[in-house]
Write a protein that holds these residues in place. Structure first.
Motif, PDB file in Angstrom:
ATOM      1  N   UNK A 172      50.631 -92.944 -38.413  1.00 14.30           N
ATOM      2  CA  UNK A 172      49.167 -92.823 -38.467  1.00 14.30           C
ATOM      3  C   UNK A 172      48.586 -92.576 -37.076  1.00 14.30           C
ATOM      4  N   UNK A 173      49.053 -93.312 -36.090  1.00 15.19           N
ATOM      5  CA  UNK A 173      48.544 -93.123 -34.728  1.00 15.19           C
ATOM      6  C   UNK A 173      48.873 -91.725 -34.208  1.00 15.19           C
ATOM      7  N   UNK A 174      50.065 -91.241 -34.484  1.00 13.27           N
ATOM      8  CA  UNK A 174      50.455 -89.902 -34.022  1.00 13.27           C
ATOM      9  C   UNK A 174      49.580 -88.844 -34.680  1.00 13.27           C
ATOM     10  N   UNK A 175      49.304 -89.015 -35.972  1.00 11.09           N
ATOM     11  CA  UNK A 175      48.435 -88.032 -36.642  1.00 11.09           C
ATOM     12  C   UNK A 175      47.056 -87.991 -35.988  1.00 11.09           C
ATOM     13  N   UNK A 176      46.494 -89.157 -35.696  1.00 14.60           N
ATOM     14  CA  UNK A 176      45.170 -89.179 -35.059  1.00 14.60           C
ATOM     15  C   UNK A 176      45.210 -88.536 -33.678  1.00 14.60           C
ATOM     16  N   UNK A 177      46.339 -88.695 -32.960  1.00 17.35           N
ATOM     17  CA  UNK A 177      46.443 -88.077 -31.627  1.00 17.35           C
ATOM     18  C   UNK A 177      46.525 -86.560 -31.728  1.00 17.35           C
ATOM     19  N   UNK A 178      47.082 -86.045 -32.809  1.00 20.88           N
ATOM     20  CA  UNK A 178      47.226 -84.588 -32.947  1.00 20.88           C
ATOM     21  C   UNK A 178      45.921 -83.899 -33.360  1.00 20.88           C
ATOM     22  N   UNK A 179      44.964 -84.657 -33.877  1.00 15.70           N
ATOM     23  CA  UNK A 179      43.723 -84.024 -34.336  1.00 15.70           C
ATOM     24  C   UNK A 179      42.965 -83.315 -33.210  1.00 15.70           C
ATOM     25  N   UNK A 180      42.833 -83.909 -32.001  1.00 15.74           N
ATOM     26  CA  UNK A 180      42.175 -83.136 -30.929  1.00 15.74           C
ATOM     27  C   UNK A 180      42.895 -81.821 -30.619  1.00 15.74           C
ATOM     28  N   UNK A 181      44.223 -81.798 -30.770  1.00 11.96           N
ATOM     29  CA  UNK A 181      44.935 -80.542 -30.547  1.00 11.96           C
ATOM     30  C   UNK A 181      44.535 -79.488 -31.549  1.00 11.96           C
ATOM     31  N   UNK A 182      44.293 -79.917 -32.804  1.00  6.97           N
ATOM     32  CA  UNK A 182      43.832 -78.954 -33.810  1.00  6.97           C
ATOM     33  C   UNK A 182      42.378 -78.562 -33.569  1.00  6.97           C
ATOM     34  N   UNK A 183      41.540 -79.535 -33.244  1.00  7.70           N
ATOM     35  CA  UNK A 183      40.114 -79.260 -33.101  1.00  7.70           C
ATOM     36  C   UNK A 183      39.801 -78.474 -31.832  1.00  7.70           C
ATOM     37  N   UNK A 184      40.419 -78.858 -30.715  1.00  3.15           N
ATOM     38  CA  UNK A 184      40.107 -78.210 -29.437  1.00  3.15           C
ATOM     39  C   UNK A 184      41.072 -77.059 -29.144  1.00  3.15           C
ATOM     40  N   UNK A 185      42.375 -77.342 -29.316  1.00  2.00           N
ATOM     41  CA  UNK A 185      43.367 -76.331 -28.981  1.00  2.00           C
ATOM     42  C   UNK A 185      43.725 -75.409 -30.118  1.00  2.00           C
ATOM     43  N   UNK A 186      43.282 -75.702 -31.310  1.00  3.46           N
ATOM     44  CA  UNK A 186      43.502 -74.863 -32.480  1.00  3.46           C
ATOM     45  C   UNK A 186      45.003 -74.633 -32.737  1.00  3.46           C
ATOM     46  N   UNK A 187      45.782 -75.708 -32.632  1.00  3.45           N
ATOM     47  CA  UNK A 187      47.205 -75.621 -32.963  1.00  3.45           C
ATOM     48  C   UNK A 187      47.409 -76.129 -34.391  1.00  3.45           C
TER      49      UNK A 187
END
Length: 391
Positions: free
Chosen positions: A58-73
């Protein structure tokens, strides 16, 4: 090398961790280029967080969200969501995480770039975001379900194997009960005839020696029938018979003199066991059976030989100067016979050669040992030692 894929176990365990990391890093560089900035930074952090996805999904998923939102990965958040669905399933948890991924994918960075009037484009992006969040969740739940089914199938297979063993044991017990009944019918009939004939001789003969021999034969026959009936009862109980009874009182050291008296052999009996020092019932029973089998072998193979039976208590052995015993106290049984008397005819008694083997196995079960072999004078020696508290 492992037989599976030809790769060592360490490499096989590292592949599921390293491959997602590499894919996410490649995704970050392809989308954001090589120049370090906010977009590339949050994307690399999201990729690196995948190394902990199994411990903290769960913590890892939350950390990856900024990468999707800002970095569009894409790879990092989808892999993290898949891991969460496979390891920590829960409708509320997965629903909230799916909504967060949809939001991170739908809203542009910065949010001010969102055009509320572009209905068609916004709907397409929303559908794309929904499918993007649903796919890893569905795959993760599918993998988890497959693992659970495999575990249940494995449990069912083990249960079936246990059931097969129980059925085999049941069949074996039933067969033992059937053989016990047949043995009782055959042996009991023959022994009963021996007892009747001995009783007739005891009544009709006028010689005291013949009368005494007939009485001994009859007593042995009656005792054999009693033991046979009790053993058959035990076997029938194991086979599920309804006529089971409690086992007969088993012989112990107190019955050795009577056994020697009825053996009709030239026996010197030496009893060196203090009262109460014989040991457990299983030990005394094993000692009795050892003497019984040894005397039977003397009658078969050394007729007319002189026999010496010695039963002694063995004290705890200690190391020189030591305080604690290194060997537990026990019971020692020795049956030594001399060479056979050539003038005494050997009885034609059947034998399968399993007596000493059975005694040795009995001794080993109790934690003792049994030795048997010829002596220098042409005789034979059987020596057994049993721990006092065995059984």
């Amino acid at each position: 090398m492992s037989a599976r894929g030809g790769l060592p176990g360490g490499i096989r365990r590292a592949v599921p961790l390293v491959v997602p990391l590499l894919l996410s890093m490649v995704d970050a560089f392809l989308v954001n280029g090589l120049d370090m900035g906010l977009e590339l930074g949050v994307s690399l952090v999201a990729a690196a967080a995948l190394l902990l996805r199994r411990r903290l999904p769960l913590a890892v998923f939350l950390i990856t969200l900024p990468g999707l939102y800002i970095g569009y990965i894409w790879f990092a958040p989808m892999i993290a969501l898949y891991t969460l669905a496979a390891l920590r399933p829960g409708r509320v948890r997965l629903g909230v995480c799916a909504a967060l991924l949809i939001a991170a994918h739908f809203f542009p960075y910065p949010v001010s770039d969102l055009d509320p009037g572009a209905y068609r484009e916004n709907i397409q992006v929303l559908i794309d975001a929904t499918v993007t969040s649903a796919a890893p969740i569905a795959l993760g739940l599918l993998v988890r379900t497959r693992r659970e089914l495999a575990a249940r199938v494995d449990d069912l297979t083990r249960s079936l194997r246990r059931e097969d063993r129980l059925i085999a044991d049941r069949v074996l017990a039933t067969e033992r009960a059937r053989l016990a009944r047949e043995m009782h019918d055959v042996v009991a009939h023959q022994v009963s005839l021996i007892s009747l004939q001995a009783g007739a001789v005891q009544v009709s003969t006028g010689e005291e020696a013949a009368r005494e021999s007939a009485r001994t034969i009859r007593e042995l026959s009656v005792r054999t029938l009693e033991e046979l009936r009790h053993m058959v009862g035990i076997l029938r109980a194991a086979g599920g018979g309804t006529g089971a009874r409690e086992p007969a009182p088993q012989p112990d050291l107190a019955e050795l003199p009577r056994l020697i008296e009825m053996s009709a052999l030239d026996v010197v009996y030496e009893h060196e066991v203090p009262d109460g020092a014989g040991g457990a019932k299983a030990v005394e029973r094993a000692a009795f059976r050892t003497v019984q089998e040894a005397l039977t072998n003397v009658r078969k193979h050394a007729p007319g030989a002189r026999v010496r039976v010695r039963v002694a208590a063995v004290g705890a052995e200690r190391e020189p100067g030591g305080e604690e015993p290194v060997a537990a106290p026990g019971l020692r049984v020795e049956v030594r016979n001399g060479p056979p008397d050539a003038a005494t005819p050997a009885p034609a008694l059947p034998g399968g050669g399993h007596g000493l083997v059975g005694l040795r196995e009995r001794a080993q079960i109790l934690g003792g040992l049994l030795e048997a072999g010829h002596t220098a004078d042409g005789g034979f020696l059987v020596r057994a030692e049993f721990p006092r508290d065995a059984g």
